[in-house]
Design a protein around this motif. Structure first.
Motif, PDB file in Angstrom:
ATOM      1  N   ARG A  67       0.826  -1.206   0.000  1.00 53.33           N
ATOM      2  CA  ARG A  67       0.000   0.000   0.000  1.00 53.33           C
ATOM      3  C   ARG A  67       0.863   1.260   0.000  1.00 53.33           C
ATOM      4  NH1 ARG A  67      -5.158   0.399   1.527  1.00 53.33           N
ATOM      5  NH2 ARG A  67      -4.689   2.227   2.811  1.00 53.33           N
ATOM      6  N   ILE A  68       0.378   2.285  -0.687  1.00 57.97           N
ATOM      7  CA  ILE A  68       0.982   3.618  -0.626  1.00 57.97           C
ATOM      8  C   ILE A  68       0.348   4.345   0.555  1.00 57.97           C
ATOM      9  CG2 ILE A  68       1.256   5.816  -1.822  1.00 57.97           C
ATOM     10  CD1 ILE A  68       1.141   4.266  -4.452  1.00 57.97           C
ATOM     11  N   LEU A  69       1.168   4.782   1.490  1.00 58.64           N
ATOM     12  CA  LEU A  69       0.667   5.370   2.730  1.00 58.64           C
ATOM     13  C   LEU A  69       0.682   6.889   2.623  1.00 58.64           C
ATOM     14  CD1 LEU A  69       2.394   3.110   5.412  1.00 58.64           C
ATOM     15  CD2 LEU A  69       0.113   2.904   4.420  1.00 58.64           C
ATOM     16  N   GLU A  70      -0.503   7.490   2.804  1.00 58.04           N
ATOM     17  CA  GLU A  70      -0.631   8.941   2.851  1.00 58.04           C
ATOM     18  C   GLU A  70      -0.608   9.357   4.320  1.00 58.04           C
ATOM     19  OE1 GLU A  70      -3.492  12.352   0.803  1.00 58.04           O
ATOM     20  OE2 GLU A  70      -4.069  10.241   0.825  1.00 58.04           O
ATOM     21  N   LEU A  71       0.487   9.973   4.737  1.00 58.19           N
ATOM     22  CA  LEU A  71       0.716  10.199   6.164  1.00 58.19           C
ATOM     23  C   LEU A  71      -0.243  11.224   6.752  1.00 58.19           C
ATOM     24  CD1 LEU A  71       4.613  10.093   6.324  1.00 58.19           C
ATOM     25  CD2 LEU A  71       2.957   8.262   6.639  1.00 58.19           C
ATOM     26  N   ASP A  72      -0.767  12.153   5.942  1.00 51.48           N
ATOM     27  CA  ASP A  72      -1.730  13.112   6.489  1.00 51.48           C
ATOM     28  C   ASP A  72      -2.998  12.419   6.973  1.00 51.48           C
ATOM     29  OD1 ASP A  72      -0.077  15.243   6.101  1.00 51.48           O
ATOM     30  OD2 ASP A  72      -0.918  15.813   4.162  1.00 51.48           O
ATOM     31  N   SER A  73      -3.443  11.411   6.220  1.00 53.89           N
ATOM     32  CA  SER A  73      -4.632  10.677   6.659  1.00 53.89           C
ATOM     33  C   SER A  73      -4.338   9.852   7.906  1.00 53.89           C
ATOM     34  CB  SER A  73      -5.137   9.770   5.530  1.00 53.89           C
ATOM     35  OG  SER A  73      -4.159   8.803   5.193  1.00 53.89           O
ATOM     36  N   VAL A  74      -3.086   9.420   8.057  1.00 48.50           N
ATOM     37  CA  VAL A  74      -2.719   8.709   9.288  1.00 48.50           C
ATOM     38  C   VAL A  74      -2.694   9.678  10.468  1.00 48.50           C
ATOM     39  CG1 VAL A  74      -0.914   7.336  10.394  1.00 48.50           C
ATOM     40  CG2 VAL A  74      -1.400   7.022   7.966  1.00 48.50           C
ATOM     41  N   ARG A  75      -2.231  10.894  10.237  1.00 46.30           N
ATOM     42  CA  ARG A  75      -2.158  11.878  11.323  1.00 46.30           C
ATOM     43  C   ARG A  75      -3.544  12.284  11.812  1.00 46.30           C
ATOM     44  NH1 ARG A  75       1.964  14.004   7.758  1.00 46.30           N
ATOM     45  NH2 ARG A  75       4.041  13.755   8.687  1.00 46.30           N
ATOM     46  N   ASP A  76      -4.481  12.505  10.849  1.00 49.06           N
ATOM     47  CA  ASP A  76      -5.807  12.966  11.282  1.00 49.06           C
ATOM     48  C   ASP A  76      -6.748  11.824  11.652  1.00 49.06           C
ATOM     49  OD1 ASP A  76      -6.657  11.893   8.846  1.00 49.06           O
ATOM     50  OD2 ASP A  76      -6.609  13.818   7.820  1.00 49.06           O
ATOM     51  N   GLY A  77      -6.282  10.591  11.594  1.00 53.02           N
ATOM     52  CA  GLY A  77      -7.072   9.462  12.051  1.00 53.02           C
ATOM     53  C   GLY A  77      -8.050   8.901  11.057  1.00 53.02           C
ATOM     54  N   THR A  78      -8.061   9.401   9.817  1.00 49.58           N
ATOM     55  CA  THR A  78      -9.002   8.888   8.815  1.00 49.58           C
ATOM     56  C   THR A  78      -8.497   7.607   8.145  1.00 49.58           C
ATOM     57  OG1 THR A  78      -8.020  10.311   7.115  1.00 49.58           O
ATOM     58  CG2 THR A  78      -9.895  11.193   8.361  1.00 49.58           C
ATOM     59  N   ALA A  79      -7.220   7.284   8.305  1.00 51.98           N
ATOM     60  CA  ALA A  79      -6.682   6.060   7.716  1.00 51.98           C
ATOM     61  C   ALA A  79      -7.140   4.850   8.528  1.00 51.98           C
ATOM     62  CB  ALA A  79      -5.158   6.122   7.659  1.00 51.98           C
TER      63      ALA A  79
END
Length: 687
Positions: A375-387
């Motif tokens: 998977r390609i990880l988008e770190l902004d979505s991980v930071r805001d909890g939407t991942a």
């Protein structure tokens, strides 16, 4: 000069529109979306209006009348395109009323312009002219509003280009009307620009008419961006001209100072905006979103991607180019390359990363997750909890604490993770969409293949170095065996001839020679690179033969003979090594007569024959086995001597010929290019 541009620009436009009128009138109606008859009328009216502007001027009544006819003609073309597009077949009540209103306003303003010269009161004439001018602007704006609603319903690309060209004409009319109302006259610069614009619009309509049916016209992104840049500059100049003219009309005594301040201020503002990377990125995103179906021009992006990866030697290292190639796809300003090492990610290279390097080393959880999922990880979505939960657990808090860290792109190759690239946040942050994910996934696989190929090339180079060392060691081991046999022979003879002074002198010479050869062998073994032979020079073959005979004098008799004094182009040390190998093998073969070394040559070649009358070899052995490494007919042989002799001879540009008969003996002939002996130095050279 501007007057000439105005006249000739509008005259050229009139000529082009006239040619288009004849072309449209003579071609078949067909099933085109464009109505032939109405289009010919509109083009003809436009040609007559442009010709009237060039000949009479814009303010003359006949020019205004032709302008009204032109507007009504193009309005009829738009209605016909709407009816032929299949989108309902009729305009509807609202659109019909709007078209009638625009037509009525157009006719009214044309009649008012015709009536102005008949009024003798200057104030009344000016008031009527102002009303006509405002109605003209209102008609142009109303036509633009109608065009905006009809444009999506034009099915073919040709019809859309025609609609865009007509819209550009009405936009020019609206600007001219506003300038005339505010300034009481239209600046000459705008008049000249309109003539040139009409020429370009005629070419645009010709392009549209040349594409029959529903074929699409595809403009490259570079052409689209450059065209929009030119339009922006044209709009800037037009606004500057209007503003300076308005300042001159209203500024009074300080108009010149105000004009200068406005020009310098607007220019400084434009240059500041153009130098803003954020603004350029924002404009690029907006234009791409609204003008193109896809975010990326895949042909251009892939061309740039492969050119970055395949830059010639002397450019940036491959690891940095890998990061740059992926970062350029998303306009990322920096990036890091991590490689998979024993189940963890280790930092391999950085590209333009100015801040602190994120602690990616030793991140086994992230490496395992990328290897498993890809998977390609988008770190902004991980930071805001939407991942997803799995994404949040795979990324360490220390990595998330780096604000510049934006996206992690895995690099899979043949089902295994070879590394990952961490991209920095671009100037204009945005969320990734499906196009970004697809493009980054493909680029990641390509980069992984380059990375795996680089690793394979490194391993191959290391294996070649080991192979070279092993080959060199095998050759040296063969030479050591020869030296050992020579020393063993000296030791055996010393028991019987130790009291003989001549033997002792010969033994010391043999020991010194053996020590020198051993030192040379150790030096060859210690070389990191393959040995480089000396440049070929004239070598006296008789000297080489005599030295070999002297070297093996204790083992048996070797006779040296030859015709003349042949010289060969060779490396003397390597040629001596070749003849020593062959002489040693000849002595091992035995025989009832002494081994003979015979020299000879002709105009082009020189040779040395090593002849024995020993056990000989079969033709099959000579053909298939003799020069193969590690194949020997002797129980204690290494099978290296003949192989090395041929390798050295071929390196000097020669060859080895073999004639052998089993039970009778063998002749080895070393053939080399002939060379002329060096002339002795003259007295002047010696001095």
């Amino acid at each position: 000069m501007l007057t000439g541009i105005v006249i000739w620009g509008h005259a050229a436009a009139a000529l082009l529109f006239g040619v288009l009128t004849l072309w449209v009138a003579r071609r078949d109606e067909g099933e085109d979306e464009l109505p032939r008859a109405l289009l010919a009328v509109a083009l003809g009216a436009t040609a007559l209006w442009a010709l009237s502007v060039a000949g009479n001027g814009s303010a003359e009544p006949e020019t205004r009348l032709l302008e009204g006819v032109r507007t009504l003609g193009w309005l009829a073309v738009l209605v016909a395109i709407q009816r032929r597009s299949g989108a309902g077949g009729t305009l509807g009540v609202g659109a019909t009323l709007a078209c009638l209103a625009v037509a009525a306003v157009t006719a009214t303003q044309a009649l008012l312009h015709i009536a102005v010269p008949t009024i003798h009161d200057p104030a009344g004439a000016q008031a009527m002219l102002d009303v006509a001018t405002m109605l003209r602007a209102l008609a142009a704006l109303g036509a633009l509003a109608l065009l905006h609603g009809m444009f999506p319903r034009a099915a073919s690309s040709g019809a859309r280009l025609v609609v865009l060209a007509v819209g550009a004409v009405w936009l020019i009319d609206a600007n001219f009307s506003i300038a005339l109302y505010l300034l009481r006259e239209v600046p000459s610069e705008l008049m000249a620009a309109r003539g040139l614009a009409l020429v370009a619009l005629a070419a645009m309509i010709a392009l549209a008419l040349s594409r029959r049916g529903g074929g699409s016209v595809q403009l490259s992104r570079a052409v689209a961006f450059h065209s929009l840049s030119l339009l922006g500059l044209a709009a800037y100049f037009a606004i500057t001209i209007l503003a300076t003219a308005l300042i001159a009309a209203l500024g009074g005594a300080h108009a010149r100072i105000a004009q200068t301040a406005f020009v310098f201020g607007s220019t400084a503002a434009l240059l500041t905006a153009a130098s803003s990377g954020w603004l350029r990125a924002w404009i690029k995103v907006k234009l791409t979103k609204h003008l193109f179906r896809h975010r990326y021009d895949y042909r251009a992006e892939w061309t740039r991607f492969t050119e970055t990866l395949g830059e010639p030697k002397g450019a940036a290292p491959l690891d940095e180019r890998l990061v740059k190639a992926v970062a350029d796809l998303t306009d990322s300003p920096a990036g890091l390359l991590f490689v998979a090492d024993d189940g963890e990610l280790a930092l391999q290279a950085t590209w333009h990363w100015d801040g602190a390097v994120p602690p990616g080393d030793g991140d086994a959880a992230l490496a395992a997750y990328l290897d498993t999922t890809g998977r390609i990880l988008e770190l902004d979505s991980v930071r805001d909890g939407t991942a997803g939960v799995a994404d949040r657990e795979a990324v360490s808090p220390a990595l998330l604490a780096q604000e510049d860290a934006w996206v992690i792109v895995p690099l899979p190759h043949l089902g295994r993770l070879t590394g990952a690239i961490l991209l920095a946040r671009p100037l204009l942050p945005r969320a990734l969409d499906w196009e970004d994910f697809d493009l980054l996934r493909i680029a990641g696989r390509q980069v992984a293949s380059y990375l795996a190929e680089a690793r394979a090339q490194g391993a191959l180079a290391e294996a070649r170095r080991f192979e070279e060392f092993n080959r060199r060691f095998a050759f040296i081991l063969h030479d050591v065996k020869n030296i050992v046999s020579q020393l063993s022979l000296v030791a055996r003879n010393a028991e019987r001839h130790a009291d003989n002074p001549a033997f002792r002198a010969d033994m010391v010479a043999t020991l010194n020679e053996s020590a020198a050869r051993m030192s040379d062998l150790l030096a060859r073994l210690a070389e990191r690179e393959p040995p480089r032979t000396a440049a070929p020079g004239p070598v006296a073959l008789a000297t080489i033969a005599v030295q070999s005979a002297h070297r093996f004098r204790l083992r048996g008799a070797i006779e040296v003979s030859g015709d003349g004094e042949p010289h060969a182009a060779a490396d003397p040390a390597r040629l001596q090594q070749v003849i020593d190998h062959l002489a040693h093998n000849a002595l091992d073969a035995g025989g009832s007569t002494p081994v003979r070394i015979v020299t000879g040559g002709d105009a082009t070649s020189a040779w040395i024959d090593v002849i024995d009358t020993g056990i000989g070899m079969t033709r099959q052995f000579v053909r298939d086995e003799l020069f193969r490494p590690f194949v020997s007919s002797k129980p204690t042989g290494f099978g290296i001597g003949a192989y090395e002799a041929r390798q050295l001879t071929e390196a000097m540009g020669g060859r080895i010929d073999v004639e052998s008969i089993a039970g009778q003996g063998t002749r080895f002939r070393v053939v080399l290019p002939a060379a002329s002996p060096l002339a002795p130095p003259t007295l002047e050279q010696a001095a």
